[in-house]
Each structure stands twice: as structure tokens, then as C-alpha cells.
Design an enzyme around this catalytic site. Structure first.
Site, PDB file in Angstrom:
ATOM      1  CB  THR A  11      -1.048   0.061   1.504  1.00  0.00           C
ATOM      2  OG1 THR A  11      -1.638  -0.985   1.472  1.00  0.00           O
ATOM      3  CG2 THR A  11      -1.832   1.761   1.436  1.00  0.00           C
ATOM      4  CD  GLU A 124       7.330  14.511   9.313  1.00  0.00           C
ATOM      5  OE1 GLU A 124       8.012  14.964   9.977  1.00  0.00           O
ATOM      6  OE2 GLU A 124       6.424  13.768  10.651  1.00  0.00           O
ATOM      7  CB  ILE A 131       0.325  15.266  10.768  1.00  0.00           C
ATOM      8  CG1 ILE A 131      -1.585  14.340  10.273  1.00  0.00           C
ATOM      9  CG2 ILE A 131       0.300  16.092  11.679  1.00  0.00           C
ATOM     10  CD1 ILE A 131      -1.805  13.645  12.177  1.00  0.00           C
ATOM     11  N   GLY A 182      -7.664   0.779   3.784  1.00  0.00           N
ATOM     12  CA  GLY A 182      -6.411   0.475   3.540  1.00  0.00           C
ATOM     13  C   GLY A 182      -5.260   1.198   5.105  1.00  0.00           C
ATOM     14  CD  GLU A 185       0.215  -1.279  10.903  1.00  0.00           C
ATOM     15  OE1 GLU A 185       0.551  -1.448  10.622  1.00  0.00           O
ATOM     16  OE2 GLU A 185      -0.642   0.010  10.505  1.00  0.00           O
ATOM     17  CG  ASP A 196      -0.332   2.006  14.519  1.00  0.00           C
ATOM     18  OD1 ASP A 196       0.042   0.919  13.830  1.00  0.00           O
ATOM     19  OD2 ASP A 196      -0.888   2.710  14.198  1.00  0.00           O
ATOM     20  CE  LYS A 200       1.191   4.790  13.735  1.00  0.00           C
ATOM     21  NZ  LYS A 200      -0.110   5.080  13.635  1.00  0.00           N
TER      22      LYS A 200
HETATM   23  N1  HSE Z   1      -2.739   0.981  10.859  1.00  0.00           N
HETATM   24  C1  HSE Z   1      -2.052   2.579  11.234  1.00  0.00           C
HETATM   25  C2  HSE Z   1      -3.496   3.289  11.970  1.00  0.00           C
HETATM   26  C3  HSE Z   1      -1.920   3.390   9.832  1.00  0.00           C
HETATM   27  O1  HSE Z   1      -4.841   2.921  11.333  1.00  0.00           O
HETATM   28  O2  HSE Z   1      -3.263   4.509  12.109  1.00  0.00           O
HETATM   29  C4  HSE Z   1      -1.130   4.218   9.928  1.00  0.00           C
HETATM   30  O3  HSE Z   1       0.279   4.178  11.043  1.00  0.00           O
END
Ligand code: HSE
Length: 404
Positions: A11, A124, A131, A182, A185, A196, A200
Site C-alpha cells: 500500500t 516522518e 501529518i 487500507g 495493519e 500501533d 507511535k
Molecule cells: N494502521 C495505522 C493506523 C496505519 O490505522 O493509524 C498508519 O500508521
């Protein structure tokens, strides 16, 4: 001319190919050099796709080509991404990645290797999709002591919670749609269990505070336990339920966590809906700033990666300093965090009042029309104290933290 190789044609990889070919003239002007995609690495074949003419299956072709100065790593996962990124940096090639697992696990080491080899490791797109937040933290907010970063950092869960709240969709329908769009994950557990968002906030906190905040040390809860009834209470009380990733510095101590929280309607994060993400930053001089935009999806994420490619091309032979040390940051234990809590209990208001006020200082009660159930909100209290009292609360159904 600067040659670029893209590792992975999924993707994001196909998005980076699209961004660089669609905006090629503009990108060349902004980079100050012609940027050309010389290779795309993938195990698969793509018959009929224009990528075919640059497709390779062996990473060594890229590694051994000295004309490749920038490698885009968009495969996801730690391996083989880590090995390929490290080999690329050691061979004098900059690496641009959207891979939060790679950055959260190996970021400080790869940043050091990039510095030692006068190249760049740029990431980034690893937080907040399209963003800009990594560059502002690393290059713009350098005169501030950052005291809070909190945000909605996962597009999939924000999309799911928004659709459950606004459209009454059930969890599985919303997740399926997020996958089709899309956003999700490959393994959706990484989204819905909060992993996730955790990676971050670990990356953003490390950049903000300068030492490595280990994602494995961050208390993390996902959204799988959020129910239709919780959402009804939230609406009745003037809140929205959001998956909040937060990191705060108080008296020199760092408090970081990821959990679904009730966010009051007038808080800037409450109005962030769908796949959008927002990152709220508080600095001791800056005050408050918020960064908002498309948090996931092919082209927003690819746009951030391609922006890194431009930066890498502009800085060939020169390392951009990144303030992120390999030394570990100590995090406070979850038991010491303080919040207001919302609690759902079996029984009518009078019964619940009698039970609740023996254990908690209560600020108010709510009836959301759920059969034989009452909700109440506590004063601000320590997590440890809350958990002890909650364990003794007969008929307790559910609890949620309230974002301050
Ligand atoms: N799976 C992640 C989300 C993709 O939904 O934010 C972007 O990092």
C-alpha cells in the site's frame, strides 16, 4: 540525478511510487536535483504494472549500486527491514521509512549509524500518517521543554470509534471497512489492541525528551472492550470515547500510556473523527500547538515518505541532527497516574449511590437508559487507589478514564 530504491510495493510503497512519479517535476525543483526511482524491491511480480521495468527481487542489487543514494523502506515489521536499513546506511545511503515498528525498536541505533556515516535516517511517516510531526519536534520546537504530547495516533481505531458513535455500526463492520480502505495493519490486533499507537507515542516521546522511551514500558489498552453502552453514556455526559496515546512530564518524571478515554466535548481532540489523527503538544514556552490531518492511508503516508526523500536528496553527504539518545528513559508506574474515572454499576441511582460513596468521592451520576444500571464519575484519584476501590465495588460493570 539522485537514484532512489523503494523496498516493498504494498500500500505505502505503491503510494510512494505514485507520489514521486505524479509530482516528479515539482519534487525535482524542491529537491534541487532530479529524483529518479531506479529500483522497486518486492518478492512478488506485478504483470502489466509500470513498476515492472524497475522491479527487482534481490536486495543486493540495490545495496551494490553506488548510484542509489536514498532507500525507501516501506515493508513493515522489524525484519528484514532492520537488516536492509542498517546495510543501506553503512553503505552510505540515506533511509526513509514509514515503519513504526522499525523506528520504535531500532530507531536510536539507526540514527547513530546514519550520523557516523554522514547520511540520514528519516521517519516522518512513522507517526500520524501524512501529518508533519517528527520534523516539527526535531527541528522547530527545539527551544522548548516539551511537557506533554497527547493525541489520537491510530486512524483505524479512530475510524471504528467514530462509526460506532455516529452511525451505530458494530465493531466488526467498522474494522472490515477500515481494512478495505487500507488504514488497518496487516494484523489488525496491532491497531485495535493499541500496539500501533503505543509505538507511535514511544517515538514521539523519545524525540520530545531526547532519551529512548521503550514502547514495551508503556501501559497499553486497546478499544476491544468499548461497548455500545459505554458510547451511550459518553454521549449522555457530553463526551466522546477516543483512543488516547499520551505522554506527560511532571516534576521531571515521565508518565506515558495508551487507553480509550472519555474526552469532553470542548477538548480539541474530541472533534477529531474518522481516519484523522491529531497530536497535541504543550511546551513550557510555546504553550499549546496541535497538528491535525490524515493519519493513515496510501497517499497521505506516501506523501510524508516522499517529503523525507526530498530532504534526504537536499542533504546528500550531510547528517541532519536528530535529538534521540540510545539511553533509556525511566517511566512512572501506571499506579501513580491520576485521573477522574467513569464507572458503570448494576442498580438504580439510590442503590449505586449507597455503594459508591462508601468507596469513592463521587462528582455526579448518570442514567443513560440502560436497564438496571447507573453510571458515576469520581474525583481525580491515583490509579492504584481507584483499582483497590473498584475491586470492592459490588455489581461493577465497566470503567473508563476521563482525559483531563
Ligand atoms: N494502521 C495505522 C493506523 C496505519 O490505522 O493509524 C498508519 O500508521
Amino acid at each position: 540525478m539522485v537514484n532512489v530504491a523503494i523496498l516493498g510495493y504494498g500500500t505505502v510503497g505503491s503510494g510512494v511510487y505514485e507520489v514521486i512519479t505524479t509530482n516528479n517535476k515539482l519534487i525535482n525543483k524542491k529537491a534541487g536535483e532530479d529524483v529518479s526511482i531506479k529500483y522497486v524491491l518486492d518478492l512478488r511480480d506485478f504483470p502489466g504494472d509500470p513498476v515492472e521495468k524497475v522491479l527487482v527481487h534481490d536486495f543486493n542489487v540495490i545495496l551494490e549500486d553506488p548510484s542509489v543514494k536514498v532507500v525507501v523502506e516501506v515493508m513493515g515489521g522489524v525484519e528484514p527491514a532492520y537488516t536492509f536499513a542498517k546495510k543501506s546506511l553503512l553503505a552510505g545511503k540515506s533511509v526513509c521509512t514509514s515503519n513504526k515498528e522499525l523506528v520504535a525498536n531500532k530507531g536510536p541505533e539507526l540514527i547513530r549509524i546514519a550520523k557516523e556515516n554522514k547520511v540520514n535516517f528519516l521517519f516522518e511517516a512513522s507517526c500520524g500518517g501524512g501529518i508533519p510531526i517528527i520534523r516539527p519536534l526535531n527541528s522547530s520546537l527545539t527551544a522548548d521543554d516539551i511537557i506533554e504530547i497527547s493525541g489520537i495516533l491510530n486512524g483505524t481505531t479512530n475510524y471504528i470509534l467514530t462509526k460506532m458513535t455516529d452511525e451505530g455500526w458494530d465493531f466488526d463492520t467498522a474494522l472490515k471497512k477500515a481494512q478495505e480502505l487500507g488504514y488497518a495493519e496487516r494484523n489488525p490486533e496491532a491497531d485495535v489492541l493499541g500496539y500501533d499507537a503505543c509505538r507511535k507515542i514511544a517515538i514521539l516521546s523519545s524525540l520530545a525528551y531526547g532519551k529512548t522511551v521503550g514502547y514495551e514500558d508503556i501501559h497499553t489498552e486497546g478499544i476491544t472492550s468499548v461497548t455500545y453502552e459505554d458510547i451511550e453514556y459518553a454521549k449522555k455526559m457530553g463526551y466522546a470515547i477516543k483512543l488516547i496515546a499520551s505522554s506527560e512530564k511532571k516534576d521531571g518524571k515521565i508518565y506515558a500510556m495508551v487507553a480509550p478515554m472519555l474526552v469532553r466535548r470542548d477538548h480539541p481532540l474530541c472533534s477529531i473523527n474518522g481516519v484523522f489523527n491529531a497530536i497535541f503538544v504543550r511546551g513550557n514556552m510555546l504553550g499549546d500547538a496541535m497538528f491535525y490531518g490524515s493519519g493513515a492511508g496510501k497517499l497521505p503516508t506516501a506523501s510524508a515518505v516522499a517529503g523525507d526523500v526530498v530532504d534526504a536528496v537536499r542533504h546528500v553527504g550531510k547528517n541532519i541532527m536528530v535529538f534521540w539518545d540510545e539511553e533509556k528513559e525511566d517511566l512512572q508506574d501506571i499506579g501513580d497516574f491520576k485521573h477522574q474515572f467513569f464507572v458503570r454499576v448494576k442498580g438504580d441511582k439510590d442503590t449505586v449511590k449507597e455503594k459508591a460513596e462508601k468507596l469513592f468521592s463521587v462528582t455526579g451520576y448518570t442514567d443513560a437508559g440502560i436497564d438496571n444500571e447507573t453510571g458515576f464519575v469520581t474525583e481525580i484519584m491515583k490509579e492504584d487507589d481507584f483499582e483497590k476501590a473498584y475491586a470492592q465495588l459490588e455489581g461493577a460493570v465497566a470503567k473508563l478514564r476521563i482525559k483531563d
